[in-house]
Design an enzyme around this catalytic site. Structure first.
Site, PDB file in Angstrom:
ATOM      1  N   LEU A 124      42.355  43.225  14.736  1.00  0.00           N
ATOM      2  CA  LEU A 124      43.067  43.924  15.807  1.00  0.00           C
ATOM      3  C   LEU A 124      43.408  42.940  16.921  1.00  0.00           C
ATOM      4  O   LEU A 124      42.524  42.307  17.487  1.00  0.00           O
ATOM      5  CB  LEU A 124      42.215  45.066  16.368  1.00  0.00           C
ATOM      6  CG  LEU A 124      41.705  46.093  15.354  1.00  0.00           C
ATOM      7  CD1 LEU A 124      41.042  47.259  16.084  1.00  0.00           C
ATOM      8  CD2 LEU A 124      42.828  46.579  14.444  1.00  0.00           C
ATOM      9  N   GLY A 180      46.080  44.058  21.823  1.00  0.00           N
ATOM     10  CA  GLY A 180      45.762  44.205  23.254  1.00  0.00           C
ATOM     11  C   GLY A 180      46.702  43.380  24.109  1.00  0.00           C
ATOM     12  O   GLY A 180      47.180  42.327  23.690  1.00  0.00           O
ATOM     13  N   ARG A 209      44.160  41.043  31.784  1.00  0.00           N
ATOM     14  CA  ARG A 209      43.265  40.315  32.690  1.00  0.00           C
ATOM     15  C   ARG A 209      43.325  38.798  32.535  1.00  0.00           C
ATOM     16  O   ARG A 209      42.711  38.067  33.306  1.00  0.00           O
ATOM     17  CB  ARG A 209      41.829  40.830  32.523  1.00  0.00           C
ATOM     18  CG  ARG A 209      41.655  42.222  33.142  1.00  0.00           C
ATOM     19  CD  ARG A 209      40.195  42.612  33.246  1.00  0.00           C
ATOM     20  NE  ARG A 209      39.641  43.022  31.964  1.00  0.00           N
ATOM     21  CZ  ARG A 209      38.352  42.945  31.649  1.00  0.00           C
ATOM     22  NH1 ARG A 209      37.489  42.447  32.514  1.00  0.00           N
ATOM     23  NH2 ARG A 209      37.935  43.335  30.470  1.00  0.00           N
ATOM     24  N   GLU A 225      31.548  55.847  24.118  1.00  0.00           N
ATOM     25  CA  GLU A 225      32.212  54.871  24.984  1.00  0.00           C
ATOM     26  C   GLU A 225      31.656  54.987  26.408  1.00  0.00           C
ATOM     27  O   GLU A 225      31.297  56.085  26.855  1.00  0.00           O
ATOM     28  CB  GLU A 225      33.724  55.112  24.985  1.00  0.00           C
ATOM     29  CG  GLU A 225      34.395  54.693  23.694  1.00  0.00           C
ATOM     30  CD  GLU A 225      34.140  53.229  23.378  1.00  0.00           C
ATOM     31  OE1 GLU A 225      34.475  52.359  24.189  1.00  0.00           O
ATOM     32  OE2 GLU A 225      33.578  52.951  22.294  1.00  0.00           O
ATOM     33  N   ASN A 228      28.097  48.324  21.059  1.00  0.00           N
ATOM     34  CA  ASN A 228      29.047  48.151  19.962  1.00  0.00           C
ATOM     35  C   ASN A 228      29.837  46.851  20.136  1.00  0.00           C
ATOM     36  O   ASN A 228      30.479  46.641  21.168  1.00  0.00           O
ATOM     37  CB  ASN A 228      30.011  49.348  19.960  1.00  0.00           C
ATOM     38  CG  ASN A 228      31.112  49.207  18.921  1.00  0.00           C
ATOM     39  OD1 ASN A 228      30.911  48.574  17.883  1.00  0.00           O
ATOM     40  ND2 ASN A 228      32.267  49.794  19.213  1.00  0.00           N
ATOM     41  N   TYR A 269      52.958   0.785  19.061  1.00  0.00           N
ATOM     42  CA  TYR A 269      53.349   2.118  18.607  1.00  0.00           C
ATOM     43  C   TYR A 269      53.847   2.035  17.176  1.00  0.00           C
ATOM     44  O   TYR A 269      54.817   1.332  16.878  1.00  0.00           O
ATOM     45  CB  TYR A 269      54.463   2.703  19.493  1.00  0.00           C
ATOM     46  CG  TYR A 269      55.002   3.997  18.912  1.00  0.00           C
ATOM     47  CD1 TYR A 269      54.166   5.082  18.712  1.00  0.00           C
ATOM     48  CD2 TYR A 269      56.342   4.121  18.531  1.00  0.00           C
ATOM     49  CE1 TYR A 269      54.631   6.263  18.150  1.00  0.00           C
ATOM     50  CE2 TYR A 269      56.818   5.302  17.971  1.00  0.00           C
ATOM     51  CZ  TYR A 269      55.958   6.367  17.781  1.00  0.00           C
ATOM     52  OH  TYR A 269      56.412   7.530  17.221  1.00  0.00           O
TER      53      TYR A 269
HETATM   54  C1  UD1 Z   1      36.001  48.357  22.322  1.00  0.00           C
HETATM   55  C2  UD1 Z   1      35.133  49.469  21.747  1.00  0.00           C
HETATM   56  C3  UD1 Z   1      33.751  49.427  22.425  1.00  0.00           C
HETATM   57  C4  UD1 Z   1      33.135  48.057  22.251  1.00  0.00           C
HETATM   58  C5  UD1 Z   1      34.084  46.976  22.756  1.00  0.00           C
HETATM   59  C6  UD1 Z   1      33.538  45.632  22.396  1.00  0.00           C
HETATM   60  C7  UD1 Z   1      36.603  51.285  21.114  1.00  0.00           C
HETATM   61  C8  UD1 Z   1      37.144  52.609  21.476  1.00  0.00           C
HETATM   62  N1  UD1 Z   1      35.760  50.734  21.962  1.00  0.00           N
HETATM   63  O1  UD1 Z   1      36.216  48.687  23.680  1.00  0.00           O
HETATM   64  O2  UD1 Z   1      32.897  50.398  21.863  1.00  0.00           O
HETATM   65  O3  UD1 Z   1      31.891  48.002  22.928  1.00  0.00           O
HETATM   66  O4  UD1 Z   1      35.384  47.091  22.143  1.00  0.00           O
HETATM   67  O5  UD1 Z   1      34.322  44.629  22.996  1.00  0.00           O
HETATM   68  O6  UD1 Z   1      36.902  50.782  20.047  1.00  0.00           O
HETATM   69  N2  UD1 Z   1      43.358  46.971  20.239  1.00  0.00           N
HETATM   70  C9  UD1 Z   1      44.522  47.135  19.550  1.00  0.00           C
HETATM   71  N3  UD1 Z   1      45.248  48.270  19.736  1.00  0.00           N
HETATM   72  C10 UD1 Z   1      44.845  49.244  20.586  1.00  0.00           C
HETATM   73  C11 UD1 Z   1      43.646  49.064  21.287  1.00  0.00           C
HETATM   74  C12 UD1 Z   1      42.908  47.914  21.097  1.00  0.00           C
HETATM   75  O7  UD1 Z   1      44.914  46.260  18.753  1.00  0.00           O
HETATM   76  O8  UD1 Z   1      45.574  50.258  20.689  1.00  0.00           O
HETATM   77  C13 UD1 Z   1      42.559  45.750  20.012  1.00  0.00           C
HETATM   78  C14 UD1 Z   1      42.500  44.830  21.214  1.00  0.00           C
HETATM   79  O9  UD1 Z   1      43.502  43.833  21.151  1.00  0.00           O
HETATM   80  C15 UD1 Z   1      41.131  44.204  21.066  1.00  0.00           C
HETATM   81  C16 UD1 Z   1      40.320  45.285  20.371  1.00  0.00           C
HETATM   82  O10 UD1 Z   1      41.240  46.132  19.746  1.00  0.00           O
HETATM   83  O11 UD1 Z   1      41.152  43.067  20.247  1.00  0.00           O
HETATM   84  C17 UD1 Z   1      39.433  46.063  21.334  1.00  0.00           C
HETATM   85  O12 UD1 Z   1      40.243  46.701  22.288  1.00  0.00           O
HETATM   86  P1  UD1 Z   1      39.788  46.854  23.806  1.00  0.00           P
HETATM   87  O13 UD1 Z   1      40.801  47.622  24.535  1.00  0.00           O
HETATM   88  O14 UD1 Z   1      39.410  45.527  24.330  1.00  0.00           O
HETATM   89  O15 UD1 Z   1      38.507  47.767  23.603  1.00  0.00           O
HETATM   90  P2  UD1 Z   1      37.341  47.975  24.618  1.00  0.00           P
HETATM   91  O16 UD1 Z   1      37.744  48.988  25.610  1.00  0.00           O
HETATM   92  O17 UD1 Z   1      36.838  46.685  25.083  1.00  0.00           O
END
Ligand code: UD1
Ligand code: CA
Length: 451
Positions: A10, A13, A17, A156, A171, A350
């Site tokens: 995945l 994101g 930040r 969450e 998690n 070079y």
């Molecule tokens: C997520 C977890 C949380 C965990 C944390 C660890 C969920 C709902 N929550 O939260 O339990 O403790 O990671 O870091 O899964 N992403 C996508 N598409 C989306 C949303 C996210 O590709 O629609 C990807 C992001 O790029 C990232 C990852 O999924 O690589 C996690 O997404 P992020 O929004 O960072 O989740 P957290 O809120 O940190």
């Protein structure tokens, strides 16, 4: 033999930040894009398929993924509706695929292959396996609610009550599950929660409602370090380098000042190699046993063979290949060039787009003039040749075996084997000239003063 694994990474994101125009997963860590780290951890499992989920406005991410693995499938998640929704974007690419799937995050670089293997092994006991860790500061992480060996659900942080917030087992986001079951469960996930998102973290409870089991494999918090800010990126870089240095020392590499040496994700160094202070490894460097790299060298995309000595202050760029016992000295830059056994190129030189035959000596200040402003051209130098100091080799040009170029020559024509090329103006000595000239200048100055 266990069924082949599918990887789902995945990476959709936004990375808000990071405060950057560059997509988060392209920021370099250990010399390579962040997303390569998760792909690398997965690669060791020899996955059958790899699907990377990226965002719609992420120029360069697909190319970076394919640079690592040209067979990977890249799918775009047009609307960022949550982690379960992101996993579902991989469903068409994995239709009909059997065997387990692993969900990784593109911004979580340090998960170890051994940990992923432990998760796959745990699938014999549980239908869904989640990677958890004891968090020093549980903060925004999802909390794992466990009863004995069972993971009953994940809450969450945004949705957690006070009692659940007190849980420190968190998690990491990494999930293992049979591929078809994973997609089935993700399709069942709703979005009635504080964030209005489709949470991947809902699937343990959904699996249990079907009478299936969910469980946790634990790892150290350092493995699950996620990158959200540039500060975290710099900490991750420091953590990577500390580990890489320790591993190199353990593998029998001498580092005279380990804390000043910077490695890339894929740096390979043989036993009994010696690396001096302030050496920087870009991606794609391999160094054979017993080679030496002296201080302040910058190496990228190059190979250094046994017995070769490089530096101090040398720069080897992509395509530099040094055979055994080659010597490269200070202020030498080499790009896309193959140096055969025993070649010596000691100073201020070079070499670009060149091949140099064995035991040839390249004098100080030699330059391969490989670029005409539009195209690059090759320089081919034979074996046992002697290139005099300050030779300009205007490519395309060949210097034959055993040939020599006179110092200061501009070589524009091929030099036959065993010939001497002299390409410079003939020297003229003018007897007594300087004394007469100085007298003349002094007379001019005196006349000006008297005016
Ligand atoms: C997520 C977890 C949380 C965990 C944390 C660890 C969920 C709902 N929550 O939260 O339990 O403790 O990671 O870091 O899964 N992403 C996508 N598409 C989306 C949303 C996210 O590709 O629609 C990807 C992001 O790029 C990232 C990852 O999924 O690589 C996690 O997404 P992020 O929004 O960072 O989740 P957290 O809120 O940190
Ligand atoms: Ca996160």
């Amino acid at each position: 033999m266990p069924a082949a694994v599918s990887l789902i990474v995945l990476a959709a994101g936004q990375g808000t930040r990071m405060n950057s125009d560059l997509p988060k997963v392209l920021h370099p860590l250990a010399g390579v894009p962040l997303v390569h780290h998760a792909l690398q951890a997965g690669r060791m499992l020899e996955p059958e398929r790899t699907v990377v989920v990226i965002g719609p406005d992420a120029p360069g991410v697909a190319a970076a993924v394919h640079a690592f693995d040209e067979d990977a499938t890249v799918v775009v998640q047009a609307d960022r509706l949550g982690t379960a929704h992101a996993v579902l974007q991989a469903a068409p690419a994995l239709a009909g695929v059997t065997g387990p799937a692993l969900v990784l995050y593109g911004d979580t670089p340090f998960v170890r292959t051994e940990t992923l293997e432990a998760m796959l092994a745990a699938l014999s006991r549980h239908a869904v396996v989640v990677l958890g860790f004891e968090a020093a500061e549980p903060g925004r992480y999802g909390r794992l609610v466990v009863e004995g060996d069972e993971l009953t659900r994940i809450v969450e942080a945004k949705d957690a009550g006070a009692a659940e917030r007190a849980i420190t087992l968190c998690n990491s986001g990494v999930v293992a599950c049979d591929t078809a079951l994973l997609m089935d469960l993700c399709g069942q996930v709703g979005n009635s929660n504080a964030a209005g998102e489709y949470y991947l973290t809902d699937i343990p409870a959904l699996a249990r409602a079907r009478g299936l089991s969910a469980g946790v494999v634990r790892c150290a918090e350092a493995e699950t370090l996620g990158i959200n800010t540039r500060a975290e990126l710099s900490l991750a870089e420091a953590a990577f380098q500390a580990r890489a240095r320790a591993m190199a020392l353990e593998d029998g590499v001498t580092l005279t000042a380990p804390e000043t040496v910077f490695f890339a994700l894929d740096t390979v160094i043989g036993r009994d190699a010696v690396i001096g202070p302030a050496v920087i490894f870009g991606p794609g460097v391999t160094i054979e046993s017993g080679a030496e790299v002296k201080g302040f060298c910058h190496l990228e995309g190059c190979h250094i063979s046994r017995g070769a000595v490089v530096g101090p202050f040398a720069r080897l760029r992509p395509g530099a290949e040094l055979a055994e016992d080659v010597h490269v000295g200070n202020f030498v830059e080499i790009k896309n060039s193959v140096l055969d056994q025993g070649v010596k190129v000691g100073h201020l030189t070079y070499l670009g787009d060149a091949t140099v035959g064995e035991h040839t000596n390249i004098g100080a200040g030699t330059v391969t003039c490989n670029y005409d402003g539009v195209m690059k051209h090759r320089t081919v130098i034979g074996r046992n040749a002697f290139i005099g100091s300050d030779t300009m080799l205007v490519a395309p040009v060949k210097v034959g075996d055993g040939a020599m170029t006179a110092s200061g020559s501009v070589v524009t024509m091929d030099v036959p084997p065993d010939a001497l090329a002299v390409g410079r103006a003939r020297q003229v000595n003018k007897a007594g000239f300087v004394a007469r000239f100085m007298d003349k200048l002094r007379a001019v100055k005196a006349a000006k003063k008297g005016q």
